[in-house]
Structures are given as structure tokens and as C-alpha cells.
Design an enzyme around this catalytic site. Sequence first.
Site, PDB file in Angstrom:
ATOM      1  N   LEU A 201       0.822  -1.210   0.000  1.00 51.18           N
ATOM      2  CA  LEU A 201       0.000   0.000   0.000  1.00 51.18           C
ATOM      3  C   LEU A 201       0.856   1.260   0.000  1.00 51.18           C
ATOM      4  O   LEU A 201       0.332   2.367   0.014  1.00 51.18           O
ATOM      5  CB  LEU A 201      -0.897   0.025   1.242  1.00 51.18           C
ATOM      6  CG  LEU A 201      -2.091  -0.921   1.228  1.00 51.18           C
ATOM      7  CD1 LEU A 201      -2.879  -0.773   2.519  1.00 51.18           C
ATOM      8  CD2 LEU A 201      -2.986  -0.617   0.040  1.00 51.18           C
TER       9      LEU A 201
ATOM     10  N   THR B  17     -15.651   0.862   2.221  1.00 48.82           N
ATOM     11  CA  THR B  17     -14.901   1.048   3.473  1.00 48.82           C
ATOM     12  C   THR B  17     -14.828  -0.222   4.323  1.00 48.82           C
ATOM     13  O   THR B  17     -14.116  -0.257   5.314  1.00 48.82           O
ATOM     14  CB  THR B  17     -15.544   2.156   4.351  1.00 48.82           C
ATOM     15  OG1 THR B  17     -16.853   1.727   4.732  1.00 48.82           O
ATOM     16  CG2 THR B  17     -15.629   3.472   3.610  1.00 48.82           C
TER      17      THR B  17
ATOM     18  N   CYS C  54      28.918  -1.533 -10.422  1.00 52.41           N
ATOM     19  CA  CYS C  54      29.466  -2.735  -9.790  1.00 52.41           C
ATOM     20  C   CYS C  54      29.526  -3.893 -10.794  1.00 52.41           C
ATOM     21  O   CYS C  54      30.398  -3.887 -11.658  1.00 52.41           O
ATOM     22  CB  CYS C  54      28.711  -3.068  -8.525  1.00 52.41           C
ATOM     23  SG  CYS C  54      29.765  -3.964  -7.376  1.00 52.41           S
TER      24      CYS C  54
ATOM     25  N   GLY D  19      27.914  -4.180 -13.321  1.00 51.02           N
ATOM     26  CA  GLY D  19      27.833  -3.498 -14.623  1.00 51.02           C
ATOM     27  C   GLY D  19      29.194  -2.998 -15.084  1.00 51.02           C
ATOM     28  O   GLY D  19      29.506  -2.997 -16.279  1.00 51.02           O
TER      29      GLY D  19
ATOM     30  N   HIS E  95      27.998   1.884  -5.420  1.00 47.59           N
ATOM     31  CA  HIS E  95      26.602   2.087  -5.844  1.00 47.59           C
ATOM     32  C   HIS E  95      26.197   3.545  -5.620  1.00 47.59           C
ATOM     33  O   HIS E  95      25.669   3.889  -4.555  1.00 47.59           O
ATOM     34  CB  HIS E  95      25.676   1.175  -5.042  1.00 47.59           C
ATOM     35  CG  HIS E  95      25.823  -0.270  -5.385  1.00 47.59           C
ATOM     36  ND1 HIS E  95      25.053  -0.879  -6.352  1.00 47.59           N
ATOM     37  CD2 HIS E  95      26.650  -1.219  -4.900  1.00 47.59           C
ATOM     38  CE1 HIS E  95      25.409  -2.159  -6.436  1.00 47.59           C
ATOM     39  NE2 HIS E  95      26.371  -2.385  -5.576  1.00 47.59           N
TER      40      HIS E  95
ATOM     41  N   GLU F 289      23.775   5.094  -6.700  1.00 48.47           N
ATOM     42  CA  GLU F 289      22.321   5.306  -6.625  1.00 48.47           C
ATOM     43  C   GLU F 289      21.809   5.492  -5.202  1.00 48.47           C
ATOM     44  O   GLU F 289      20.798   6.145  -4.980  1.00 48.47           O
ATOM     45  CB  GLU F 289      21.577   4.144  -7.305  1.00 48.47           C
ATOM     46  CG  GLU F 289      21.634   2.778  -6.606  1.00 48.47           C
ATOM     47  CD  GLU F 289      22.828   1.915  -7.024  1.00 48.47           C
ATOM     48  OE1 GLU F 289      23.839   2.473  -7.489  1.00 48.47           O
ATOM     49  OE2 GLU F 289      22.740   0.675  -6.882  1.00 48.47           O
TER      50      GLU F 289
END
Length: 531
Positions: A15, A189, A380, A382, A504, A506
Site C-alpha cells: 500500500l 470502506t 558494480c 555493470g 553504488h 544510486e
Amino acid sequence: MSKFVFVTGGVVSSLGKGITVASLGRLLKSRGLTVSVLKFDPYLNVDPGTMSPFQHGEIFVTEDGGQCDLDLGHYERFIDTNLTKDSNVTSGKIYWSILSRERKGGYDGGTVQVIPHVTNEIKDRIWSLAKSSGADVILVEIGGTVGDIEGLPFMEAIRQFRMDVGRESSLFIHVTLVPYVAAAKELKTKPTQHSVKELRSIGIQPDVIVCRSEAPITEDIRAKVALFCNVEEEAVIPNPDVESIYEIPLCFAEARLDEIVLEKLNLTASPADLSSWRQLVSVIKNLRDRVVVGIVGKYVSLPDAYLSVAEALRHAGFSHGVDVEVRWIEAEDLERGRTELLEDLDGILVPGGFGQRGVEGKITAAQYAREHKVPYFGICLGMQCAVMELARNVAKLEDAGSVEFGSCAHPVISFIPGHPEVTGLEGSMQVGTRACQIQPDTHSMKWYGQTVVQERHRNRYVINKKYLESLAEAGMRVAGLSTDGLVEIMELEGHPWFVGTLFHPEFKSRPTRPHPLFVGFIQAILDQKKG
Ligand code: GLN
């Protein structure tokens, strides 16, 4: 003393509880409060480090080398704060410390039980984060959904926690689903009512209910949830579908979630300064052009496996005012000869990975990028693939490979020198932040603009320095070195952008502070497109 907000989930998983917590964190921070976050994961693994990304999605790495749930990435990106491994605790970790203590006779002959020993250990983790962070507000997310067997000790612990600290220092937020039933053209609901009933049966009455829904939550739905779930109407907070997750803090601000939380916790704070966040959202809503970046991996059917990489690309796109469309490319499709998948990409990114499956496809992607002068970013594994490719096809080192995949004539990728041999799954893994010295006259230097950077790692193998000379002759040179001499960044000369990193990047990208190497990568793509 810190205040504590506990966030539970109901009805179904996925969720976006993590984004809810992250967004609330952003709002509280924008009001001048300090915030820290703790994610409890009820599964028995000690950490997700050994779990398959198919099961778990990305493993997020913290500065101090924690291998954590991907929600920590959301928290860091939204709140713009660095967390530590103490921010992710699993049942495995809880039981591990209880059992170690028990073996040392730490329970003095007593029977060790879920209540009070497990619950006390859980509460101790909350207190210890409050102490070490000193934050005004500690946000605690309980993974899973109310009713899960593994989650029960955590639910019981937070129920007790409220008794320990009182109502003015703790708050319960329940995130649920309000589904739209198309046949009836209505939002329903009932699932929320049931989920709150389940929560109450274990002694927790939520103070705030956040309702995920595809369609806007109308006032009468809000009133109905309030009535049946015993919360105030204004404490029923809509969480509608939006185009970008970064809009959520603004949706919550509009619904006054921060105000309600502060009132209930009896906290005073300055008015929210959301100017930089509003600016970000306005940039996102006005992106002009689009560039297409292919991510070549082996978990691409589950994009959550590369969550931070995809987000980092988007962040860099925001800074250029362009929309980055990620195209997911199954590495094994390239092994089946489907190189046409690479043809209309503006950039190619091969992310980190473990194991041999798909490696030859990734090597093909690196070769394609090199030969067709398509901007390439290797992270890495990659980078390791790009090095193997160059070694085989340009340096003519036949059968060049990585020791990760067995022995080969030219192990251009080998063990970290001096690092212990593999013992168990984690033995030789090197995880966490290390300094990298950037070499002059490189793309990396241009974009970092500084000589020493700190980046996060998660790897076992590195470039074998014996081959650096052959690689240099083939046009690839070292652009970054760790203080102990490991190759951290490689760049290919005479190519618009062909950069590989051992670390990394990112994990350090934030929507408002994109990572310099990702910014450089997107810039190279834009330059290339302009011709
Ligand atoms: N499997 C490679 C290694 O352990 C790459 C790891 C990674 O991409 N994070 O070195």
C-alpha cells in the site's frame, strides 16, 4: 524526550506504507523537527542481505554498511537524512540477540518467552534508536499487514510502548485500502473497518487512518471511516493515486496530517517550509523532453529490484528538466540474440548483481554501448561486465572473466586482495562507505568537482590490477581509486560517456540533490541526442 509514531498496515500489502512514513517524515522535517525512522521487518532472516531480489526487491545499503529493506531508501530520499543499520530490525535480529544472551546464561534460569522477552527486546531497539539519534520524532513502521503471525510480537510491543510512554508521546497511524468497486461505482470502506477491528483486537486503536485509494476519497467516505473506526473525521487522511510519489508529502500537507500529528503529540513546531519540495514537484510536472534509458538486468520483471537506480535516473532527469523513461531489458533476452532491444535506447545502464545468470547478456549490452557510442553507466557488476567485454574484444584476452563465475584464463575480475576467502554467505562481502580519490581530467572529476568522495559498496570482487595495463592500452583508464588502492571507477576514453563504478552511487541520490555521476550520464545522453 523523543515522541513516537507507529505505522501499521491493513487489508493488503504494497500500500506504500514506506512512502507514507517517508512523506510524514518530510513534513515533520519541513517544520524544523528532527526525525529518525525505524523499520521492523517481521520475517526471520537476520537481514535481507541474503534474500533474492525476486522475494524482497532491492537491498538498500546504508552508510555504515547495513543491508536493509528498500523502504530505507524511501526514507533517505524523502527526508534527506542518512540512516544506519539500526533503522532496520528483523525478527531474526531480535531472536538472534535473545538466543545469544540465553546461551550465555543471561536469563538467570528463567523461561524465555515472547512476552516479555521478545517484546522487551523490540522496545529496547526503539529506545536505542531514540537515544542514538536524539531525534524529536521517531517514526516506526511495522512491516507486513495486521493479522500476520510474525508481526504479532511487534504489535504487542508497540501496544505496550504506548502504555510506557503515554498518549502524548505516542501515536498510531494505520494505512489501509479503500477499494473502488467498478460494478457498484463505489468506494468500499468495509475492508478498512475489518482491518481496524483486527487491530483493536490486539489492543491498538489507531489515532489516524491513511486511506489508499484509486479514486478520490469523498467527504461521506471519510465520515463513514471515522464513524466505524472510531477516529476523528479530520484524522482520516486520503492517500490517492498520484503521478509521482514525490507529490505525496504535498497531499498530506493539504490534508493537514502534520498538524494533526503535532496536535496529538502535543508538539509545537514552526510552520512548514515546503518551498523546495513544491519546487521539485513543479519541475516533475513540467518535464519537457523524454530520454529512454535501458536497464539491463536479471530481475527486470520486478522493477523494485532496481528501485534506487531507477529513482536516481529520474532525479538526474529532474535536474535537466527531462523525463527519464526506464526501459527494462532482460539480460537473457540479449543472450538469445535479441540485440534489437538495445537499438532505440538513448543510454544503457547495467546495474549491480550477483551470480552468472544473464552476465553474457550484460556483456553484450556493454559491447553494444561501446561500439555504438551510446552513453553507458555500469554499476558494480555493470562495471565488471564492461571490463570483461573490453578485455575479451579489444585487449584480446581470450576467455577473460570473473572468478565469481569459476576459473578462467584471464581473471580480470578477482577477489579483493587480502580479503578473507568466502565463509558463509557474507564472509567476504565488503559493505558500506569508503573514500574514493578521483583522478584529474576525467568525467568523474568534472561532475563530482572534488578530489575525494565517499560512496557505498556491496561487493566481493574487484578489478584485478594485473590487467590494468592491458585495459589502459585498450582505452580504459582508472578514474577513481580507494585509499587502499582498489579500482573504484573506470572510464573509456574517446567515448561520449562510458563510466563504471565499483560502488553504488544510486544509494546517495536524492530527488532534490541528484547524484553527480547520474547527472553527468543524462547530460551525455542529451548532448548525444543533440548530435
Ligand atoms: N557480484 C559482484 C561482486 O560481488 C558485483 C556485486 C554488485 O554488483 N553489487 O563483486
